[in-house]
Scaffold this motif. Structure first.
Motif, PDB file in Angstrom:
ATOM      1  N   PHE A 164      13.832   1.439 -19.579  1.00 19.71           N
ATOM      2  CA  PHE A 164      12.605   1.655 -20.018  1.00 19.71           C
ATOM      3  C   PHE A 164      11.754   0.926 -19.026  1.00 19.71           C
ATOM      4  CE2 PHE A 164       9.013   0.089 -22.732  1.00 19.71           C
ATOM      5  CZ  PHE A 164       8.546   1.351 -23.106  1.00 19.71           C
ATOM      6  N   LEU A 165      11.908  -0.249 -18.494  1.00 14.59           N
ATOM      7  CA  LEU A 165      10.997  -0.887 -17.593  1.00 14.59           C
ATOM      8  C   LEU A 165      10.990   0.018 -16.561  1.00 14.59           C
ATOM      9  CD1 LEU A 165       9.420  -3.454 -16.860  1.00 14.59           C
ATOM     10  CD2 LEU A 165      11.456  -4.522 -15.976  1.00 14.59           C
ATOM     11  N   THR A 166      12.115   0.387 -15.868  1.00 11.83           N
ATOM     12  CA  THR A 166      11.948   1.267 -14.805  1.00 11.83           C
ATOM     13  C   THR A 166      11.132   2.447 -14.781  1.00 11.83           C
ATOM     14  OG1 THR A 166      14.145   0.524 -14.130  1.00 11.83           O
ATOM     15  CG2 THR A 166      13.364   2.359 -12.947  1.00 11.83           C
ATOM     16  N   GLU A 167      11.287   3.035 -16.011  1.00 16.51           N
ATOM     17  CA  GLU A 167      10.305   4.132 -16.325  1.00 16.51           C
ATOM     18  C   GLU A 167       8.976   4.084 -16.394  1.00 16.51           C
ATOM     19  OE1 GLU A 167      11.944   5.818 -19.927  1.00 16.51           O
ATOM     20  OE2 GLU A 167      13.492   6.709 -19.077  1.00 16.51           O
ATOM     21  N   THR A 168       8.640   2.929 -16.860  1.00 13.41           N
ATOM     22  CA  THR A 168       7.081   2.342 -17.214  1.00 13.41           C
ATOM     23  C   THR A 168       6.588   1.968 -15.612  1.00 13.41           C
ATOM     24  OG1 THR A 168       7.623   1.435 -19.017  1.00 13.41           O
ATOM     25  CG2 THR A 168       5.763   0.802 -18.195  1.00 13.41           C
ATOM     26  N   PHE A 169       7.581   1.368 -14.793  1.00 14.54           N
ATOM     27  CA  PHE A 169       7.133   1.069 -13.441  1.00 14.54           C
ATOM     28  C   PHE A 169       6.674   2.476 -12.720  1.00 14.54           C
ATOM     29  CE2 PHE A 169       8.135   0.388  -9.155  1.00 14.54           C
ATOM     30  CZ  PHE A 169       7.301  -0.745  -8.631  1.00 14.54           C
ATOM     31  N   ASN A 170       7.675   3.236 -12.827  1.00 12.62           N
ATOM     32  CA  ASN A 170       7.518   4.645 -12.024  1.00 12.62           C
ATOM     33  C   ASN A 170       6.177   5.423 -12.555  1.00 12.62           C
ATOM     34  OD1 ASN A 170       9.936   4.480 -10.611  1.00 12.62           O
ATOM     35  ND2 ASN A 170      11.009   5.623 -12.056  1.00 12.62           N
ATOM     36  N   ARG A 171       5.922   5.277 -13.904  1.00  9.20           N
ATOM     37  CA  ARG A 171       4.556   5.773 -14.258  1.00  9.20           C
ATOM     38  C   ARG A 171       3.411   5.052 -13.970  1.00  9.20           C
ATOM     39  NH1 ARG A 171       7.556   6.403 -19.432  1.00  9.20           N
ATOM     40  NH2 ARG A 171       6.527   4.633 -19.993  1.00  9.20           N
ATOM     41  N   MET A 172       3.555   3.694 -13.709  1.00 10.15           N
ATOM     42  CA  MET A 172       2.539   2.798 -13.122  1.00 10.15           C
ATOM     43  C   MET A 172       2.161   3.164 -11.667  1.00 10.15           C
ATOM     44  SD  MET A 172       2.405  -1.204 -12.688  1.00 10.15           S
ATOM     45  CE  MET A 172       3.617  -1.151 -11.301  1.00 10.15           C
ATOM     46  N   THR A 173       3.263   3.536 -11.001  1.00  9.28           N
ATOM     47  CA  THR A 173       3.375   3.833  -9.634  1.00  9.28           C
ATOM     48  C   THR A 173       2.410   5.121  -9.363  1.00  9.28           C
ATOM     49  OG1 THR A 173       5.349   2.646  -9.285  1.00  9.28           O
ATOM     50  CG2 THR A 173       4.574   4.097  -7.537  1.00  9.28           C
ATOM     51  N   LEU A 174       2.564   6.124 -10.114  1.00  7.37           N
ATOM     52  CA  LEU A 174       2.176   7.246 -10.227  1.00  7.37           C
ATOM     53  C   LEU A 174       0.593   7.288 -10.535  1.00  7.37           C
ATOM     54  CD1 LEU A 174       4.418   9.906 -11.891  1.00  7.37           C
ATOM     55  CD2 LEU A 174       3.805  10.029  -9.499  1.00  7.37           C
ATOM     56  N   LEU A 183      -1.207   4.475 -10.150  1.00 11.02           N
ATOM     57  CA  LEU A 183      -1.651   3.809  -8.794  1.00 11.02           C
ATOM     58  C   LEU A 183      -1.969   4.660  -7.643  1.00 11.02           C
ATOM     59  CD1 LEU A 183       0.319   0.311  -8.751  1.00 11.02           C
ATOM     60  CD2 LEU A 183      -2.276   0.669  -9.204  1.00 11.02           C
ATOM     61  N   LYS A 184      -1.009   5.540  -7.520  1.00 12.15           N
ATOM     62  CA  LYS A 184      -1.306   6.577  -6.643  1.00 12.15           C
ATOM     63  C   LYS A 184      -2.249   7.599  -6.701  1.00 12.15           C
ATOM     64  CE  LYS A 184       1.546   9.958  -3.880  1.00 12.15           C
ATOM     65  NZ  LYS A 184       2.912  10.599  -3.671  1.00 12.15           N
ATOM     66  N   LYS A 185      -2.614   7.968  -7.985  1.00  9.27           N
ATOM     67  CA  LYS A 185      -3.665   9.010  -8.198  1.00  9.27           C
ATOM     68  C   LYS A 185      -5.000   8.350  -8.175  1.00  9.27           C
ATOM     69  CE  LYS A 185      -1.306  11.916 -11.801  1.00  9.27           C
ATOM     70  NZ  LYS A 185      -1.374  12.446 -12.869  1.00  9.27           N
ATOM     71  N   GLN A 186      -4.860   7.082  -8.580  1.00  4.86           N
ATOM     72  CA  GLN A 186      -6.231   6.287  -8.446  1.00  4.86           C
ATOM     73  C   GLN A 186      -6.653   6.054  -6.977  1.00  4.86           C
ATOM     74  OE1 GLN A 186      -5.683   2.873 -10.828  1.00  4.86           O
ATOM     75  NE2 GLN A 186      -6.307   3.744 -12.783  1.00  4.86           N
ATOM     76  N   GLY A 189       0.737  -1.215   0.058  1.00  6.93           N
ATOM     77  CA  GLY A 189       0.142   0.100  -0.021  1.00  6.93           C
ATOM     78  C   GLY A 189       0.692   1.337  -0.053  1.00  6.93           C
ATOM     79  N   ASN A 190       2.095   1.105  -0.083  1.00  7.32           N
ATOM     80  CA  ASN A 190       3.020   2.271  -0.108  1.00  7.32           C
ATOM     81  C   ASN A 190       3.038   2.666  -1.516  1.00  7.32           C
ATOM     82  OD1 ASN A 190       4.814   4.369   0.162  1.00  7.32           O
ATOM     83  ND2 ASN A 190       6.484   3.032   1.057  1.00  7.32           N
ATOM     84  N   TYR A 191       2.639   3.886  -1.943  1.00  5.35           N
ATOM     85  CA  TYR A 191       2.523   4.326  -3.328  1.00  5.35           C
ATOM     86  C   TYR A 191       3.406   5.325  -3.551  1.00  5.35           C
ATOM     87  CZ  TYR A 191      -1.635   1.578  -3.692  1.00  5.35           C
ATOM     88  OH  TYR A 191      -2.419   0.523  -3.881  1.00  5.35           O
ATOM     89  N   ASN A 192       4.338   5.835  -2.537  1.00  6.46           N
ATOM     90  CA  ASN A 192       5.478   6.937  -2.665  1.00  6.46           C
ATOM     91  C   ASN A 192       6.476   6.155  -2.870  1.00  6.46           C
ATOM     92  OD1 ASN A 192       3.494   8.982  -1.709  1.00  6.46           O
ATOM     93  ND2 ASN A 192       3.583   8.209   0.281  1.00  6.46           N
ATOM     94  N   VAL A 193       6.662   5.264  -3.876  1.00  5.28           N
ATOM     95  CA  VAL A 193       8.061   4.631  -4.151  1.00  5.28           C
ATOM     96  C   VAL A 193       8.276   4.871  -5.535  1.00  5.28           C
ATOM     97  CG1 VAL A 193       9.050   2.514  -4.507  1.00  5.28           C
ATOM     98  CG2 VAL A 193       7.437   2.757  -2.609  1.00  5.28           C
ATOM     99  N   THR A 194       9.386   5.309  -5.854  1.00  6.37           N
ATOM    100  CA  THR A 194       9.913   5.453  -7.396  1.00  6.37           C
ATOM    101  C   THR A 194      11.427   4.806  -7.202  1.00  6.37           C
ATOM    102  OG1 THR A 194      10.845   7.640  -6.960  1.00  6.37           O
ATOM    103  CG2 THR A 194       8.669   7.692  -7.764  1.00  6.37           C
TER     104      THR A 194
END
Length: 184
Positions: free
Chosen positions: A158-168, A170-173, A142-147
């Protein structure tokens, strides 16, 4: 046959000699004094030469020492002799063993280099993946403050960038869901 020296190509243990059909030496020996008509030689090389064969082999010589022997029948009418050129196997094989040892050493160096190279490449690949794994575990709690820091411009980056966008996202949702819950 009469001048034995390390400089004449026979090394420390090489010699050439003649043997008559009664298997007695007809020339001087490098290793035995008064060998003419006194030293019997019945090595396989002598037997092969008297049977008309010409060649080389590793045999026990008249001193019962393993040697590299080259042999042939002497083609002079009226003489039934053979000629032999021999060198102790140990001395003859020194260059072969040296080359073998160099090849083994070089093989070990190459194998170690390949291992180290493969190890470094695998670490370069697995280290960012481990960071992504830890970050995804935190998101799972549940910790969405991860980058995760992007450390390369390859597929892993590229995978790391995609992961960071996905995290953002999830955090917004997650924030939107929380806001809707508080409105109700």
């Amino acid at each position: 046959m009469f001048n034995y020296s390390e400089k004449n190509g026979l090394g420390k243990t090489g010699e050439t000699y003649l043997v008559g059909n009664n298997y007695l030496m007809r020339s001087n020996s490098r290793f035995k004094e008064n060998a003419i008509y006194a030293t019997k030689v019945t090595s396989q090389s002598v037997l092969n030469a008297f049977n008309g064969k010409t060649g080389y082999d590793i045999v026990k010589d008249y001193r019962d020492i393993s040697c590299l022997s080259s042999y042939s029948k002497v083609n002079i009418e009226g003489l039934h002799w053979v000629i032999l050129a021999e060198i102790d196997e140990k001395e003859a094989m020194i260059p072969v063993y040296s080359i073998r040892n160099n090849i083994l050493l070089l093989s070990i160096i190459i194998a170690a280099s390949v291992f180290i190279f493969a190890f470094l490449i695998s670490r370069k690949i697995t280290h960012p993946l481990k960071k992504l794994q830890k970050a995804s575990e935190q998101i799972g709690t549940g910790n969405y403050n991860v980058t995760v820091e992007v450390s390369s411009r390859d597929e892993i980056g590229f995978l790391t960038e995609t992961f960071n966008r996905m995290t953002l996202r999830l955090k917004k949702q997650s924030n939107q869901i929380e806001e809707e819950k508080t409105k109700e």
